[in-house]
Design a protein around this motif. Structure first.
Motif, PDB file in Angstrom:
ATOM      1  N   SER A  11      12.650 -23.648 -67.214  1.00  0.00           N
ATOM      2  CA  SER A  11      11.881 -23.586 -66.072  1.00  0.00           C
ATOM      3  C   SER A  11      10.611 -23.704 -66.515  1.00  0.00           C
ATOM      4  N   VAL A  12      10.051 -24.924 -66.097  1.00  0.00           N
ATOM      5  CA  VAL A  12       8.837 -25.548 -66.615  1.00  0.00           C
ATOM      6  C   VAL A  12       8.059 -26.439 -65.244  1.00  0.00           C
ATOM      7  N   LYS A  13       6.820 -26.182 -65.125  1.00  0.00           N
ATOM      8  CA  LYS A  13       5.942 -26.663 -64.073  1.00  0.00           C
ATOM      9  C   LYS A  13       5.523 -28.044 -64.714  1.00  0.00           C
ATOM     10  N   VAL A  14       5.737 -29.008 -63.700  1.00  0.00           N
ATOM     11  CA  VAL A  14       5.493 -30.606 -63.791  1.00  0.00           C
ATOM     12  C   VAL A  14       5.080 -31.044 -62.760  1.00  0.00           C
ATOM     13  N   GLU A  15       4.598 -32.182 -62.549  1.00  0.00           N
ATOM     14  CA  GLU A  15       4.208 -32.799 -61.330  1.00  0.00           C
ATOM     15  C   GLU A  15       5.058 -33.634 -60.580  1.00  0.00           C
ATOM     16  N   ASP A  16       5.333 -33.514 -59.460  1.00  0.00           N
ATOM     17  CA  ASP A  16       6.520 -34.381 -58.601  1.00  0.00           C
ATOM     18  C   ASP A  16       5.587 -35.777 -58.243  1.00  0.00           C
ATOM     19  N   ALA A  17       6.321 -36.570 -57.438  1.00  0.00           N
ATOM     20  CA  ALA A  17       5.895 -37.866 -57.014  1.00  0.00           C
ATOM     21  C   ALA A  17       4.805 -37.741 -56.161  1.00  0.00           C
ATOM     22  N   LYS A  18       4.435 -36.553 -55.391  1.00  0.00           N
ATOM     23  CA  LYS A  18       3.313 -36.560 -54.509  1.00  0.00           C
ATOM     24  C   LYS A  18       2.040 -35.977 -55.100  1.00  0.00           C
ATOM     25  N   GLY A  19       2.228 -35.546 -56.439  1.00  0.00           N
ATOM     26  CA  GLY A  19       1.057 -34.933 -57.016  1.00  0.00           C
ATOM     27  C   GLY A  19       1.099 -33.292 -57.236  1.00  0.00           C
ATOM     28  N   GLY A  20       2.295 -32.838 -56.505  1.00  0.00           N
ATOM     29  CA  GLY A  20       2.222 -31.430 -56.227  1.00  0.00           C
ATOM     30  C   GLY A  20       2.897 -30.755 -57.622  1.00  0.00           C
ATOM     31  N   GLN A  21       2.809 -29.670 -57.633  1.00  0.00           N
ATOM     32  CA  GLN A  21       3.653 -28.761 -58.650  1.00  0.00           C
ATOM     33  C   GLN A  21       4.943 -28.732 -58.283  1.00  0.00           C
ATOM     34  N   PHE A  22       5.958 -28.799 -59.389  1.00  0.00           N
ATOM     35  CA  PHE A  22       7.363 -28.752 -59.054  1.00  0.00           C
ATOM     36  C   PHE A  22       7.923 -27.963 -60.268  1.00  0.00           C
ATOM     37  N   ASN A  23       8.644 -26.936 -60.053  1.00  0.00           N
ATOM     38  CA  ASN A  23       9.251 -25.902 -60.906  1.00  0.00           C
ATOM     39  C   ASN A  23      10.585 -26.810 -61.430  1.00  0.00           C
ATOM     40  N   THR A  24      10.975 -27.089 -62.609  1.00  0.00           N
ATOM     41  CA  THR A  24      12.156 -27.729 -63.016  1.00  0.00           C
ATOM     42  C   THR A  24      13.478 -27.039 -63.010  1.00  0.00           C
ATOM     43  N   THR A  71       7.001 -38.833 -69.643  1.00  0.00           N
ATOM     44  CA  THR A  71       6.291 -38.322 -70.662  1.00  0.00           C
ATOM     45  C   THR A  71       4.944 -38.748 -70.795  1.00  0.00           C
ATOM     46  N   ASP A  72       4.453 -39.708 -69.987  1.00  0.00           N
ATOM     47  CA  ASP A  72       2.965 -40.178 -70.307  1.00  0.00           C
ATOM     48  C   ASP A  72       2.212 -39.126 -70.200  1.00  0.00           C
ATOM     49  N   ASP A  73       0.994 -39.042 -70.859  1.00  0.00           N
ATOM     50  CA  ASP A  73      -0.054 -37.771 -70.443  1.00  0.00           C
ATOM     51  C   ASP A  73      -0.742 -38.306 -69.418  1.00  0.00           C
ATOM     52  N   SER A  74      -1.831 -37.433 -69.007  1.00  0.00           N
ATOM     53  CA  SER A  74      -2.542 -37.298 -67.734  1.00  0.00           C
ATOM     54  C   SER A  74      -3.449 -38.817 -67.741  1.00  0.00           C
ATOM     55  N   ARG A  75      -3.646 -39.464 -68.760  1.00  0.00           N
ATOM     56  CA  ARG A  75      -4.531 -40.861 -68.538  1.00  0.00           C
ATOM     57  C   ARG A  75      -3.479 -41.922 -68.275  1.00  0.00           C
ATOM     58  N   SER A  76      -2.029 -41.802 -68.632  1.00  0.00           N
ATOM     59  CA  SER A  76      -1.170 -42.943 -67.969  1.00  0.00           C
ATOM     60  C   SER A  76      -0.311 -42.430 -66.944  1.00  0.00           C
ATOM     61  N   THR A  77      -0.523 -41.384 -66.499  1.00  0.00           N
ATOM     62  CA  THR A  77       0.292 -41.347 -65.018  1.00  0.00           C
ATOM     63  C   THR A  77       0.377 -42.100 -63.854  1.00  0.00           C
ATOM     64  N   ALA A  78      -0.852 -42.687 -63.948  1.00  0.00           N
ATOM     65  CA  ALA A  78      -1.247 -43.412 -62.704  1.00  0.00           C
ATOM     66  C   ALA A  78      -0.225 -44.797 -63.084  1.00  0.00           C
ATOM     67  N   LYS A  79      -0.376 -45.242 -64.471  1.00  0.00           N
ATOM     68  CA  LYS A  79       0.501 -46.525 -64.851  1.00  0.00           C
ATOM     69  C   LYS A  79       1.980 -46.038 -64.592  1.00  0.00           C
ATOM     70  N   ASP A 100      15.081 -44.235 -55.343  1.00  0.00           N
ATOM     71  CA  ASP A 100      16.219 -43.075 -55.139  1.00  0.00           C
ATOM     72  C   ASP A 100      16.000 -42.120 -56.228  1.00  0.00           C
ATOM     73  N   PHE A 101      15.303 -42.210 -57.286  1.00  0.00           N
ATOM     74  CA  PHE A 101      15.264 -41.096 -58.428  1.00  0.00           C
ATOM     75  C   PHE A 101      14.263 -40.335 -57.916  1.00  0.00           C
ATOM     76  N   ILE A 102      14.663 -39.012 -58.438  1.00  0.00           N
ATOM     77  CA  ILE A 102      13.723 -37.979 -58.283  1.00  0.00           C
ATOM     78  C   ILE A 102      12.311 -38.129 -59.554  1.00  0.00           C
ATOM     79  N   MET A 103      11.225 -38.435 -59.279  1.00  0.00           N
ATOM     80  CA  MET A 103      10.507 -38.762 -60.219  1.00  0.00           C
ATOM     81  C   MET A 103       9.557 -37.470 -60.376  1.00  0.00           C
ATOM     82  N   LEU A 104       9.386 -37.198 -61.855  1.00  0.00           N
ATOM     83  CA  LEU A 104       8.644 -36.255 -62.385  1.00  0.00           C
ATOM     84  C   LEU A 104       7.786 -36.459 -63.346  1.00  0.00           C
ATOM     85  N   TYR A 105       6.618 -36.048 -63.593  1.00  0.00           N
ATOM     86  CA  TYR A 105       5.574 -36.410 -64.509  1.00  0.00           C
ATOM     87  C   TYR A 105       5.004 -35.253 -65.183  1.00  0.00           C
TER      88      TYR A 105
END
Length: 162
Positions: A24-37, A86-94, A106-111
């Motif tokens: 259980s870890v919090k990451v960012e989802d495709a919309k920029g919200g928090q997502f619990n793995t 696994t890109d850091d916050s500076r590379s998330t937009a990329k 079609d993938f669930i995208m997590l950052y």
């Protein structure tokens, strides 16, 4: 003696893989919200979880190969694909732009900007791919990519359907 050591290491890795679960870890989802793995576990559908980075060419090739095969695979088995950048916050937009450009819709995208999920899953190198059953148990894992190795993922998913 060398063969014995290799066998013991292989059995340890295989045993660890079978009993490991999604943390259980919090990451960012495709919309920029928090997502619990832990919410990836739905007790209905197995999944492929792929850890990737924008600087990792084999990661991108593997995800492209999975994306290309996915329509055919879904005719054989029900599953989901979770792509974890696994890109850091500076590379998330990329990373977001790359995922969109490659058509991974079609993938669930997590950052995983702080690599917390990556560390919790003991991922040291990318690409690292896991096949996880519907209850969150890791049943298969591999690191690296060579063309054709994505077929092992389908085999692992199909075993879960039986």
């Amino acid at each position: 003696m060398k063969a014995l050591i290799v066998s013991i290491v292989f059995l340890f890795v295989a045993f660890t893989c079978v009993i490991a679960q999604i943390p259980s870890v919090k990451v960012e989802d495709a919309k920029g919200g928090q997502f619990n793995t832990s919410s990836l576990i739905n007790h209905k559908t197995p999944m492929i979880i792929s850890f990737w980075a924008t600087t990792c060419k084999p990661c991108i090739r593997e995800l492209d190969a999975i994306n290309e095969q996915m329509p055919d695979w879904l005719e054989e088995a029900n599953f989901r694909v979770v792509a974890v950048s696994t890109d850091d916050s500076r590379s998330t937009a990329k990373a977001r732009s790359l995922a969109e450009g490659h058509g991974w819709g079609d993938f669930i995208m997590l950052y995983d900007k702080n690599q917390e999920f990556m560390r919790a899953m003991n991922v040291n190198l990318t690409p690292q791919v896991f096949v996880v059953d519907a209850d969150g148990k890791i049943v298969y894992s591999h690191t690296g990519y060579t063309p054709g190795s994505e077929l092992e993922l389908l085999k692992a998913i199909k075993k879960l359907q039986k």
